[in-house]
Scaffold this active site. Structure first.
Site, PDB file in Angstrom:
ATOM      1  N   GLU A  13      21.478   7.122  -1.295  1.00 22.14           N
ATOM      2  CA  GLU A  13      20.938   5.874  -1.806  1.00 22.14           C
ATOM      3  C   GLU A  13      21.787   5.375  -2.970  1.00 22.14           C
ATOM      4  O   GLU A  13      21.574   5.779  -4.123  1.00 22.14           O
ATOM      5  CB  GLU A  13      19.501   6.082  -2.288  1.00 22.14           C
ATOM      6  CG  GLU A  13      18.550   6.505  -1.200  1.00 22.14           C
ATOM      7  CD  GLU A  13      17.164   5.950  -1.450  1.00 22.14           C
ATOM      8  OE1 GLU A  13      16.719   5.128  -0.644  1.00 22.14           O
ATOM      9  OE2 GLU A  13      16.556   6.292  -2.465  1.00 22.14           O
ATOM     10  N   HIS A  51      14.601  10.878  -6.247  1.00 25.97           N
ATOM     11  CA  HIS A  51      14.844   9.439  -6.059  1.00 25.97           C
ATOM     12  C   HIS A  51      15.485   8.883  -7.333  1.00 25.97           C
ATOM     13  O   HIS A  51      15.180   9.327  -8.443  1.00 25.97           O
ATOM     14  CB  HIS A  51      13.523   8.736  -5.757  1.00 25.97           C
ATOM     15  CG  HIS A  51      13.702   7.304  -5.355  1.00 25.97           C
ATOM     16  ND1 HIS A  51      13.892   6.301  -6.272  1.00 25.97           N
ATOM     17  CD2 HIS A  51      13.746   6.728  -4.131  1.00 25.97           C
ATOM     18  CE1 HIS A  51      14.039   5.153  -5.616  1.00 25.97           C
ATOM     19  NE2 HIS A  51      13.954   5.388  -4.317  1.00 25.97           N
ATOM     20  N   GLU A  96      14.947   6.342  -9.027  1.00 24.66           N
ATOM     21  CA  GLU A  96      14.007   5.881 -10.053  1.00 24.66           C
ATOM     22  C   GLU A  96      13.507   7.051 -10.883  1.00 24.66           C
ATOM     23  O   GLU A  96      13.271   6.908 -12.082  1.00 24.66           O
ATOM     24  CB  GLU A  96      12.843   5.112  -9.391  1.00 24.66           C
ATOM     25  CG  GLU A  96      13.312   3.735  -8.934  1.00 24.66           C
ATOM     26  CD  GLU A  96      12.562   3.180  -7.734  1.00 24.66           C
ATOM     27  OE1 GLU A  96      11.457   3.658  -7.419  1.00 24.66           O
ATOM     28  OE2 GLU A  96      13.100   2.251  -7.107  1.00 24.66           O
ATOM     29  N   ASN A 111       9.080   4.347   1.790  1.00 22.40           N
ATOM     30  CA  ASN A 111       8.788   4.738   0.407  1.00 22.40           C
ATOM     31  C   ASN A 111       7.975   3.616  -0.225  1.00 22.40           C
ATOM     32  O   ASN A 111       8.523   2.601  -0.634  1.00 22.40           O
ATOM     33  CB  ASN A 111      10.104   4.961  -0.354  1.00 22.40           C
ATOM     34  CG  ASN A 111       9.869   5.300  -1.817  1.00 22.40           C
ATOM     35  OD1 ASN A 111       8.736   5.568  -2.224  1.00 22.40           O
ATOM     36  ND2 ASN A 111      10.938   5.284  -2.604  1.00 22.40           N
ATOM     37  N   SER A 149      18.038  -1.440   0.212  1.00 19.11           N
ATOM     38  CA  SER A 149      17.878  -2.780   0.772  1.00 19.11           C
ATOM     39  C   SER A 149      18.081  -2.844   2.289  1.00 19.11           C
ATOM     40  O   SER A 149      18.684  -3.789   2.799  1.00 19.11           O
ATOM     41  CB  SER A 149      18.801  -3.775   0.056  1.00 19.11           C
ATOM     42  OG  SER A 149      18.456  -3.860  -1.318  1.00 19.11           O
ATOM     43  N   LYS A 188       6.436   3.673  -2.948  1.00 19.10           N
ATOM     44  CA  LYS A 188       6.494   3.722  -4.422  1.00 19.10           C
ATOM     45  C   LYS A 188       5.088   3.620  -5.009  1.00 19.10           C
ATOM     46  O   LYS A 188       4.154   4.167  -4.426  1.00 19.10           O
ATOM     47  CB  LYS A 188       7.438   2.633  -4.943  1.00 19.10           C
ATOM     48  CG  LYS A 188       8.800   2.692  -4.237  1.00 19.10           C
ATOM     49  CD  LYS A 188       9.863   1.871  -4.894  1.00 19.10           C
ATOM     50  CE  LYS A 188      11.132   1.943  -4.054  1.00 19.10           C
ATOM     51  NZ  LYS A 188      12.270   1.298  -4.680  1.00 19.10           N
ATOM     52  N   GLY A 213      16.527  -2.025  -4.073  1.00 19.47           N
ATOM     53  CA  GLY A 213      15.685  -3.110  -4.560  1.00 19.47           C
ATOM     54  C   GLY A 213      16.449  -4.329  -5.040  1.00 19.47           C
ATOM     55  O   GLY A 213      15.887  -5.196  -5.702  1.00 19.47           O
TER      56      GLY A 213
HETATM   57  C1  PEP Z   1      14.230   3.088  -2.103  1.00 14.40           C
HETATM   58  O1  PEP Z   1      13.632   2.922  -3.148  1.00 14.40           O
HETATM   59  O2  PEP Z   1      14.344   4.225  -1.631  1.00 14.40           O
HETATM   60  C2  PEP Z   1      14.788   1.911  -1.440  1.00 14.40           C
HETATM   61  C3  PEP Z   1      15.726   2.091  -0.570  1.00 14.40           C
HETATM   62  O3  PEP Z   1      14.293   0.692  -1.817  1.00 14.40           O
HETATM   63  P1  PEP Z   1      14.719  -0.730  -1.167  1.00 14.40           P
HETATM   64  O4  PEP Z   1      14.650  -0.565   0.319  1.00 14.40           O
HETATM   65  O5  PEP Z   1      13.674  -1.674  -1.689  1.00 14.40           O
HETATM   66  O6  PEP Z   1      16.086  -1.020  -1.648  1.00 14.40           O
END
Ligand code: PEP
Length: 255
Positions: free
Chosen positions: A169, A97, A99, A11, A216, A13, A175
């Site tokens: 998630e 997602h 976000e 992803n 992460s 973003k 993040g």
């Molecule tokens: C995500 O935004 O789907 C995600 C898992 O980000 P990160 O790996 O940076 O935590």
């Protein structure tokens, strides 16, 4: 034993322009990680879908969008429909997602509508669910994840759910550098599978659906997370912005 093909989703973003993608993929293509047992999916911004499709031409990697309109066509200025996304070379789309839920008013209801639009156009939706830190601390993880899942997939037929992917998630892990422990991830993935088996009469559904973990994921924790029985792949943000760590995560996903 049920064998579910694993997915590793990058992803990107709102980070990569065309030349960033060109640089990433030229490094990526040199690694020749074309393992038929793992599906790799790159998710750039809408504006870069076409160039990504061109650059990935010879590879068996797939492309996904990061959002989709719930409308199929017409006077909806600024929206991008599922069929336009297909036309740009995509097979997948990330929906709901955290976000988008946090900053753009996405709800289970809109996720459900977008999921149906995606499926109607032949796109595979990657449907995101997950609790916030305060939910977990209040002991509400199970309740929140169930609520996200049940309402996001409401009224999908068995055929439709079998063409969907779920991504767990936990918002507190996205993040932040804080990863769910392998046990925490496994616990929620098993819950998701049990909700699916309560919702669909065919045992096939719960067994066959792929459930990604995201939050992460790094090369250092990928093996432990992906070796959990109900974790079928990773949805990766930060560690997908460079070819090297993302390749290491894909290697960790090899069965
Ligand atoms: C995500 O935004 O789907 C995600 C898992 O980000 P990160 O790996 O940076 O935590």
């Amino acid at each position: 034993i049920m064998h579910r093909k694993r997915y590793c989703v990058a992803n990107w973003k709102m980070n990569f322009n065309g030349s960033d993608i060109q640089m990433f993929l030229s490094e990526w293509n040199n690694k020749s990680l074309n393992n038929p047992n793992i599906k790799t999916i790159f998710c750039p911004s809408f504006t870069e879908l076409n160039i990504t499709a061109k650059l990935l031409n010879q590879s068996n990697s797939k492309i996904g969008a990061q959002n989709v309109s719930n409308f199929s066509k017409g006077a909806f200025t600024g929206e991008v429909s599922a069929s336009l996304i297909v036309d740009s070379g995509c097979s997948h789309v990330i929906i709901g997602h955290s976000e988008r839920r946090q900053y753009f008013g996405e709800t289970n209801q809109s996720v459900n509508r977008k999921t149906k639009s995606a499926l109607n156009a032949g796109l595979i939706p990657i449907i995101c669910v997950g609790e916030m830190l305060e939910d977990r601390e209040a002991g509400k993880t199970e309740q929140v994840v169930k609520d996200h899942l049940v309402n996001s997939i409401a009224k999908l037929t068995e055929e439709q759910i079998l063409n969907s992917v779920i991504a767990y998630e936990p918002v507190w892990a996205i993040g932040t550098g804080k990863t769910a422990t392998p046990d925490q991830a496994q616990e929620v993935h098993a819950l998701i599978r049990s909700v699916l088996s309560d919702t669909y009469s065919s045992a096939n559904v719960a067994d066959r659906i792929r459930i990604q973990y995201g939050g992460s994921v790094t090369p250092a924790n990928a093996v432990a997370l992906l070796s959990q029985p109900d974790v079928d792949g990773a949805l990766v943000g930060g560690a997908s912005l460079e070819a090297e760590p993302f390749a290491d995560i894909v290697k960790a996903a090899q069965p």
